[in-house]
Every structure is written in C-alpha cells, then in structure tokens.
Write an enzyme that holds these catalytic residues in place. Structure first.
Site, short mmCIF file in Angstrom:
data_model
loop_
_atom_site.label_atom_id
_atom_site.label_comp_id
_atom_site.label_asym_id
_atom_site.label_seq_id
_atom_site.Cartn_x
_atom_site.Cartn_y
_atom_site.Cartn_z
N LYS A 1 -29.78 -44.56 -14.27
CA LYS A 1 -28.42 -44.97 -14.66
C LYS A 1 -27.90 -46.03 -13.69
O LYS A 1 -27.72 -45.75 -12.50
CB LYS A 1 -27.45 -43.79 -14.64
N GLU B 1 -29.40 -41.92 -0.47
CA GLU B 1 -29.12 -43.10 0.37
C GLU B 1 -27.63 -43.32 0.27
O GLU B 1 -27.13 -43.75 -0.77
CB GLU B 1 -29.86 -44.33 -0.15
N CYS C 1 -24.20 -51.23 2.40
CA CYS C 1 -24.13 -49.92 3.06
C CYS C 1 -24.47 -50.03 4.54
O CYS C 1 -23.93 -49.31 5.36
CB CYS C 1 -25.08 -48.95 2.38
N GLU D 1 -15.66 -46.22 5.74
CA GLU D 1 -16.37 -47.38 5.20
C GLU D 1 -15.41 -48.19 4.33
O GLU D 1 -14.85 -47.67 3.36
CB GLU D 1 -17.54 -46.86 4.35
P1 NDP Z 1 -20.57 -44.10 -6.07
O1 NDP Z 1 -21.12 -42.96 -5.31
O2 NDP Z 1 -19.21 -44.01 -6.61
O3 NDP Z 1 -21.51 -44.40 -7.32
C1 NDP Z 1 -22.90 -44.51 -7.23
C2 NDP Z 1 -23.50 -44.18 -8.58
O4 NDP Z 1 -23.26 -42.79 -8.88
C3 NDP Z 1 -22.89 -44.95 -9.74
O5 NDP Z 1 -23.90 -45.19 -10.69
C4 NDP Z 1 -21.85 -43.98 -10.25
O6 NDP Z 1 -21.46 -44.21 -11.57
C5 NDP Z 1 -22.59 -42.66 -10.11
N1 NDP Z 1 -21.73 -41.49 -10.06
C6 NDP Z 1 -20.39 -41.42 -9.85
N2 NDP Z 1 -19.98 -40.13 -9.88
C7 NDP Z 1 -21.09 -39.37 -10.10
C8 NDP Z 1 -21.34 -37.97 -10.22
N3 NDP Z 1 -20.35 -37.08 -10.11
N4 NDP Z 1 -22.59 -37.54 -10.45
C9 NDP Z 1 -23.60 -38.42 -10.52
N5 NDP Z 1 -23.44 -39.76 -10.45
C10 NDP Z 1 -22.21 -40.23 -10.22
O7 NDP Z 1 -20.79 -45.35 -5.16
P2 NDP Z 1 -20.44 -46.86 -5.50
O8 NDP Z 1 -21.02 -47.29 -6.78
O9 NDP Z 1 -18.98 -47.01 -5.32
O10 NDP Z 1 -21.27 -47.61 -4.35
C11 NDP Z 1 -20.78 -47.81 -3.10
C12 NDP Z 1 -21.33 -46.78 -2.12
O11 NDP Z 1 -22.75 -46.74 -2.15
C13 NDP Z 1 -20.97 -47.12 -0.70
O12 NDP Z 1 -20.48 -45.98 -0.05
C14 NDP Z 1 -22.28 -47.56 -0.08
O13 NDP Z 1 -22.37 -47.37 1.29
C15 NDP Z 1 -23.27 -46.77 -0.83
N6 NDP Z 1 -24.56 -47.47 -0.83
C16 NDP Z 1 -25.57 -46.96 -0.05
C17 NDP Z 1 -26.78 -47.61 0.03
C18 NDP Z 1 -27.89 -47.04 0.84
O14 NDP Z 1 -29.02 -47.44 0.65
N7 NDP Z 1 -27.64 -46.11 1.74
C19 NDP Z 1 -27.02 -48.85 -0.68
C20 NDP Z 1 -25.92 -49.28 -1.49
C21 NDP Z 1 -24.73 -48.60 -1.54
P3 NDP Z 1 -20.21 -45.21 -11.82
O15 NDP Z 1 -20.69 -46.55 -11.50
O16 NDP Z 1 -19.90 -45.05 -13.24
O17 NDP Z 1 -19.09 -44.72 -10.93
#
Ligand code: NDP
Length: 478
Positions: free
Chosen positions: A181, A255, A289, A386
């Site tokens: 997804k 991650e 991130c 963050e």
């Molecule tokens: P989110 O955690 O909000 O979303 C990540 C993904 O999870 C999206 O596809 C989101 O869908 C989905 N999601 C949201 N709620 C749920 C749930 N309850 N159950 C399962 N899936 C869910 O993060 P962001 O998209 O806002 O990304 C930013 C964050 O990601 C930052 O905190 C960043 O640090 C972290 N990040 C970490 C990385 C790493 O390698 N450590 C790399 C890149 C980012 P939807 O888009 O519809 O909300």
C-alpha cells in the site's frame, strides 16, 4: 555579483496520467468502489482519482499473492527470480524520466532529486537484489533460506518509489510475494511500477498494489493470510502496528521516525560542513526520516558556522519542482504544512530564535521557507519532536562528552553526522552515538548494499544489504 538562472522546466509531456486508477491485483486492474483525489502539492491541481482500498480489496490481493506464492513464485529457482528483477530494474532505467516527472508532480520534490536520487537508487535496489536472488545461501543468512510467504508492505509519502523499491526488491529476491500500500498522497509512481511489472511479464499475483488510506493499511496489518509486515512511516503508527501484530505469528520490521544529530567539532572544515548541513536538513524539503534536523555545534565555531549557513541558505532556490534549477520544492500536503507550522510556532513560543531564508514563496500550493532556530535547548519541542520539514534546530556544546550526551538525548536513534578533520575524533564519537546510520564528513548518502535502520523508537530490523535480506527469510543474519 549575483547571477540569476533562467527557468529550465522539465516537460511533463513524457507522463500519461489516467483520470482514475484501480488497484493492481493478480496482474489486472481492478476498479475500486470509492475514490479520493491525488494532487500536485506545488499547484494544488488535481492529478487523478485514486481507489480507496477496502478490506475486501485487501483480501482479494492477499489471496492473489498466496496463490502466486504457492503455484508460481516459490517454484522458481533463485536464478529465474533474479531474471525478473533484472528486467524490472532495466525497465525502470528505460522509463526513468517518466518516473522522475511523475514523482515530482505527485510529491512536490525537485526534479533534480527525483531524477538524480530517487529513480536511479530505486533501479539500483532492484539490480542489487537481482544479484542476490540465486546466491542466498552465500549471504551469511542463518538457519534457512525459506521465504516467509505473503508480505504486507506499507510505505510513506516522502520517497514513494524508493521506499517501494526498498520493500519489493528484497521481498521478491528472497521468494516472497507482496501486497503493498503506497501513501495516500503519493500513489502514482507505485501504479506506474505496476505497469512495469506487467511489462516485465512478472507472474500474476507476485506483486499486488492496493491504494488507500490508514484503514487500508490497517486491513493489511490485520489480515490473517499475511506472514510478514514491513512498515515504513511514523513511530505513532509503527506502535499501533506492533500492538496489532504482537499476538500473531507475523514477522515484523519497522522503519520509523528520527531526529538526527549533526555534530560539528571545532576542527571541522567549515565550508564543506556548511554544505553538509544544508544537504542534511534541506534535501527533500526535510521530509527525510534520517535528516540531520538537530545541528549540534561546538561553541568555538558556532558563530562562524551560523553566519556562513545563513548566507548559504539565502541562495537556496525555492519554487517550481519541475524546474531543473530548483533546490527546495513543495511541502507534500496541507496536513504536513500545518504540522510544520504548529511545531515552528511552538519553537518561537518556547523562546528559540527563528531565522528564515529570504525567498519568495509561490502563491498556490504548500510551501515553507528554509528555517533555522538558534538558542534551542533540550526542553524545546523542536529539539525533541520530528518536524519533517525544512527546519533546523541548533544547539551548542563545549566538550565532546556534552555533544554525545545531547545527541543521544532523544527517543529516536536513526542517523547522526560527525564533522571533524580528526579521524580519532570521528571513531570515538561514532562509537558513542546510539544511531543506526552514522555519516562522517558527509550526510544523506545511501547505497543498496548498506543496511539502514534504527535504534530505540526509530524501528526494528534493517533494510538493505544482507541484513535486509535476512528480514525476508525465516532466519537471521549471522
Ligand atoms: P504514517 O505513519 O502516517 O504513514 C505511513 C503509511 O502508513 C502510509 O501509507 C499510511 O497511509 C499508513 N497508515 C496510516 N495509518 C495506518 C494504520 N493505522 N495502520 C496501517 N497503516 C497506516 O507516516 P507518514 O506517511 O506521515 O510518513 C512520515 C513518517 O515516516 C515520518 O515520521 C518519517 O520519519 C517516517 N519515515 C521513516 C523512514 C525510515 O526508513 N525509518 C523513511 C521514511 C519515512 P496514509 O498515507 O493513508 O496515511
């Protein structure tokens, strides 16, 4: 004398965007029952209508992935799987411009970055893992080289294609099938990737892409037919997923977020360091991130570094992401912009000194000027939370021990940077820092062969390298 750059916009004619997209399940396009718009964050133009995946869509995708695992993918030799991965990597290279323009339109990142970083690194991940597919028994992976089976993968919006590659390439190389997804605001390059899977002749059901929001992600996490979950996103959602998976037999890698410390010692080469600081926090609008979002400066050089940093920041070109001269593009969404504004307002209210680069922001779309906060203390929210935007919090230190103390004083532990001309200083500091990735005299360098992941609330497990391979096998790295 200041030279102005003439506009150099990349043409978007190479990209064909459908008005409506369905899900990619079992090698076919399946219409969704509900939809939402995806927009260009630089202009707020609606680009397309994306399907909102339901529990039934996820169920169909999991069944397709299971069927493909049982009937085709697990029967292939590693060598045959590798051929598909090589084919996908080559097609991504051939269609690189299309991927780069589409990523920039949907995400808001500068074309220079999607063209020179996201797309080539994504192809590199497929090439790298293609090479491993028939050599898993030599990868130093313990116990068994058996795949988990069906893997559910959920990715964020900051590097949409690259995070897809980090997830899908190792999963396929090790013999798993996937249901992925993409993030709600950035589905388009994942849907283009589905076309690449068709073009590569990948057996039906090996890769399934279900678009949607958090509820779709949750349906993947909670589906009983999934053997492993691989998630990249916020720590908040990562914790929800960890709780959901705990009572099951599913394997899990996370991650998550970070608050990377970029430490500058008094003996650092200042001009190079300033470039590294800019790259560390303003690359990809700070939606990274592992961004170097906390600058920790030795007091003896703090004034000089800050003066040069401000001068350099005034030269950052903010604007049209499709312009090849642009350094800093649009913030990915109105929600993310609101979060950045909320945290920066808290920084001011708590008494830190705010300074923003002198730039004109476009009228439409979501924008934030490159900003630094000085006089930040550990107690400030902008030192602990963050921000995930082009905002740098600056702290200072007198002794190396104080620098390490401040750097490690965070619930996260994803990345850190060290700037010093002294090798012994670098080796000492890197051994004290509690971070998964540590760069010395550089920042934000990535390679598929290098494992990436965090300590503490930055996650579990590693992606990339042979450590990343082991996460997709029923065993662990030796
Ligand atoms: P989110 O955690 O909000 O979303 C990540 C993904 O999870 C999206 O596809 C989101 O869908 C989905 N999601 C949201 N709620 C749920 C749930 N309850 N159950 C399962 N899936 C869910 O993060 P962001 O998209 O806002 O990304 C930013 C964050 O990601 C930052 O905190 C960043 O640090 C972290 N990040 C970490 C990385 C790493 O390698 N450590 C790399 C890149 C980012 P939807 O888009 O519809 O909300």
């Amino acid at each position: 004398m200041n030279f102005e750059y003439a506009a150099a916009p990349e043409s978007r004619s190479v990209v064909k965007i459908d008005p409506v997209y369905g899900h990619f399940i079992n090698g076919k396009w399946v219409p969704g029952s509900a939809h939402f718009n995806t927009i260009n964050p630089a202009t707020e133009e609606v680009l397309s209508s994306i399907s909102l995946g339901s529990a039934a869509d996820v169920d169909a995708a999991v069944k397709a992935a299971r069927n493909a695992f049982d009937k085709s993918w697990s029967k292939l030799s590693g060598r045959e799987r590798g051929k598909y991965l090589f084919r996908i990597a080559r097609i991504m290279q051939e269609r690189a411009r299309e991927f780069a323009v589409l990523e920039t339109l949907d995400n808001g990142k500068p074309i220079r970055e999607s063209r020179d970083v996201d797309v080539p690194l994504s192809a590199a991940h497929f090439f790298y893992h293609a090479g491993w597919a028939d050599k898993l028994e030599y990868a130093g992976v313990d116990i068994t080289t058996a795949p988990h089976g069906v893997v559910g993968q959920i990715i964020p919006w900051n590097f949409p294609l690259l995070m897809l590659a980090w997830k899908i390439a190792p999963a396929l190389a090790t013999g798993n099938t996937v249901v992925l997804k993409p993030a709600e605001t950035t589905s388009l390059t994942a849907l283009l990737f589905a076309q690449v899977c068709q073009q590569a002749g990948l057996p039906d059901g090996v890769v399934n892409i279900v678009t949607g929001d958090g509820s779709t992600g949750s349906a993947i996490v909670n589906h009983p037919g999934i053997d492993k979950i691989a998630f990249t996103g916020s720590t908040e959602v990562g914790k929800l997923i960890a709780r959901a998976v705990a009572p099951t037999n599913k394997s899990l890698t996370l991650e998550l977020g970070g608050k990377g410390a970029n430490i500058v010692f008094g003996d650092a080469a200042i001009d190079e360091t300033v470039e590294g600081i800019v790259n560390g926090i303003f690359f990809n609008q700070g939606h990274v991130c592992c961004a170097g979002s906390r600058l920790i400066l030795q007091e003896s050089v703090a004034d000089e570094v800050l003066e040069k940093l401000k001068r350099r920041m005034d030269k950052i070109r903010v604007g049209d992401p499709l312009d090849k001269n642009t350094d800093l593009g649009a913030i990915n969404s109105a929600e993310q912009l609101a979060k950045i504004r909320e945290l920066t307002a808290a920084g001011e209210a708590e008494g830190a000194g705010r300074w923003s680069a002198n730039c004109t922001l476009p009228e439409n779309g979501f924008w934030f000027a490159p900003t630094i906060f000085t006089g930040v203390t550990q107690a400030h929210r902008i030192a602990r939370e963050e921000i995930f935007g082009p905002v740098l919090s600056v702290l200072t230190f007198r002794t190396p021990a104080e620098a390490i103390e401040k750097a490690n004083n965070t619930p996260f532990g994803l990345s850190a940077g060290i700037w010093s001309e002294k090798g012994s200083n670098i080796l000492w500091a890197s051994q004290q820092l509690r971070a998964g990735v540590i760069w010395a005299n550089t920042f934000n360098k990535f390679d598929p062969a290098s494992p990436f992941g965090g300590y503490k609330e930055s996650g579990w497990g590693r992606e990339g390298g042979r450590h990343g391979l082991s996460a997709y096998l029923k065993g662990s790295a030796k």
